[in-house]
Scaffold this motif. Structure first.
Motif, PDB file in Angstrom:
ATOM      1  N   ARG A  99       0.843  -1.210   0.000  1.00 28.40           N
ATOM      2  CA  ARG A  99       0.000   0.000   0.000  1.00 28.40           C
ATOM      3  C   ARG A  99       0.871   1.251   0.000  1.00 28.40           C
ATOM      4  NH1 ARG A  99      -1.909   4.057  -0.518  1.00 28.40           N
ATOM      5  NH2 ARG A  99      -3.804   4.986   0.335  1.00 28.40           N
ATOM      6  N   SER A 100       1.911   1.254   0.816  1.00 26.58           N
ATOM      7  CA  SER A 100       2.794   2.410   0.880  1.00 26.58           C
ATOM      8  C   SER A 100       3.631   2.553  -0.381  1.00 26.58           C
ATOM      9  CB  SER A 100       3.710   2.316   2.103  1.00 26.58           C
ATOM     10  OG  SER A 100       4.559   3.445   2.170  1.00 26.58           O
ATOM     11  N   GLU A 139       2.117   4.528  -3.216  1.00 22.04           N
ATOM     12  CA  GLU A 139       2.010   5.986  -3.119  1.00 22.04           C
ATOM     13  C   GLU A 139       3.108   6.646  -3.948  1.00 22.04           C
ATOM     14  OE1 GLU A 139      -0.132   8.260  -1.423  1.00 22.04           O
ATOM     15  OE2 GLU A 139      -1.311   6.420  -1.547  1.00 22.04           O
ATOM     16  N   PRO A 175       7.852   8.081   2.000  1.00 26.78           N
ATOM     17  CA  PRO A 175       7.359   8.339   3.358  1.00 26.78           C
ATOM     18  C   PRO A 175       8.224   9.378   4.061  1.00 26.78           C
ATOM     19  CG  PRO A 175       8.435   6.197   3.252  1.00 26.78           C
ATOM     20  CD  PRO A 175       8.402   6.737   1.853  1.00 26.78           C
ATOM     21  N   HIS A 195       8.143   2.654   5.050  1.00 33.48           N
ATOM     22  CA  HIS A 195       7.028   2.252   4.185  1.00 33.48           C
ATOM     23  C   HIS A 195       6.067   1.339   4.933  1.00 33.48           C
ATOM     24  CE1 HIS A 195       7.616   3.920   0.185  1.00 33.48           C
ATOM     25  NE2 HIS A 195       8.925   3.722   0.309  1.00 33.48           N
ATOM     26  N   ARG A 227       4.031   3.480   7.381  1.00 34.95           N
ATOM     27  CA  ARG A 227       3.089   4.346   6.666  1.00 34.95           C
ATOM     28  C   ARG A 227       1.937   3.519   6.122  1.00 34.95           C
ATOM     29  NH1 ARG A 227       4.457   8.071   1.413  1.00 34.95           N
ATOM     30  NH2 ARG A 227       4.724   6.058   0.393  1.00 34.95           N
ATOM     31  N   GLY A 228       2.255   2.370   5.556  1.00 39.76           N
ATOM     32  CA  GLY A 228       1.203   1.516   4.998  1.00 39.76           C
ATOM     33  C   GLY A 228       0.238   0.989   6.046  1.00 39.76           C
ATOM     34  N   TYR A 258      -2.050   3.815   6.835  1.00 44.86           N
ATOM     35  CA  TYR A 258      -3.027   4.030   5.762  1.00 44.86           C
ATOM     36  C   TYR A 258      -4.144   2.996   5.815  1.00 44.86           C
ATOM     37  CZ  TYR A 258      -0.151   7.455   3.191  1.00 44.86           C
ATOM     38  OH  TYR A 258       0.548   8.572   2.804  1.00 44.86           O
ATOM     39  N   ASP A 267      -8.159   3.738   6.869  1.00 50.40           N
ATOM     40  CA  ASP A 267      -9.080   3.727   5.730  1.00 50.40           C
ATOM     41  C   ASP A 267     -10.464   3.267   6.197  1.00 50.40           C
ATOM     42  OD1 ASP A 267     -10.509   3.294   3.356  1.00 50.40           O
ATOM     43  OD2 ASP A 267      -8.720   2.626   2.279  1.00 50.40           O
TER      44      ASP A 267
END
Length: 127
Positions: free
Chosen positions: A40-41, A44, A48, A101, A104-105, A108, A112
Motif C-alpha cells: 500500500r505504501s 504511493e 514516506p 514504508h 506508513r502503509g 493508511y 481507511d
C-alpha cells in the motif's frame, strides 16, 4: 536475495493498528497484513516522511516469515522504489525505507474507513 533486515519489527502504535485490521479483516497473521501495508505504501507516489520510529512492540518476524513466498518480489519492489526516489539501494537505506514504508502503509490501511472486511483490501488493488 539478501534481505535488508533479518528481523522486521514494528512500533506499539503499529501493533495496535494491526490488531484493529486483524479484527475487521479476519486476517489473523501479522505478516500477511504487513505485506499488504508495505505494498500500500509503495503504491504511493511520494516517499514516506523520514520520521523516527520507535520499534517498541513485541511484534517481530524474520524476513522470510514477513515476505513469505513473495519475499524476493517485495525486496525487488523496495529496491526499485528506493532507486526511483534517489535514495540508493544500500542495505542501510533499504532497511530504513522498509521500516518507513511498512509503518506508513499500516497507518493508511488502519485509517481507511472503507476497509470493513477482507474483500475491501482486495478492492484496493483493482482501483
Amino acid at each position: 536475495m539478501e534481505p535488508p533486515l533479518e528481523r522486521v519489527k514494528i512500533s506499539q502504535t503499529a501493533k495496535e493498528q494491526l490488531i484493529k485490521l486483524k479484527r475487521i479483516t479476519k486476517i489473523d497473521q501479522w505478516n500477511i497484513l504487513c505485506r499488504w501495508a508495505l505494498c500500500r505504501s509503495l503504491a504511493e507516489p511520494t516517499p514516506p516522511s523520514p520520521v523516527p520510529i520507535k520499534l517498541d512492540s513485541n511484534v517481530e518476524m524474520n524476513w522470510r516469515v514477513f515476505g513469505g513466498e513473495i519475499s524476493d518480489m517485495l525486496l525487488i519492489a523496495l529496491k526499485q522504489r528506493c532507486y526511483n526516489d534517489g535514495f540508493g539501494t544500500t542495505k542501510e537505506v533499504l532497511a530504513e525505507q522498509l521500516t518507513l514504508h511498512l509503518h506508513r502503509g499500516i497507518g493508511y490501511l488502519a485509517g481507511d474507513q472503507k476497509i470493513k472486511k477482507i474483500e475491501d483490501l482486495i478492492e484496493l488493488t483493482v482501483n
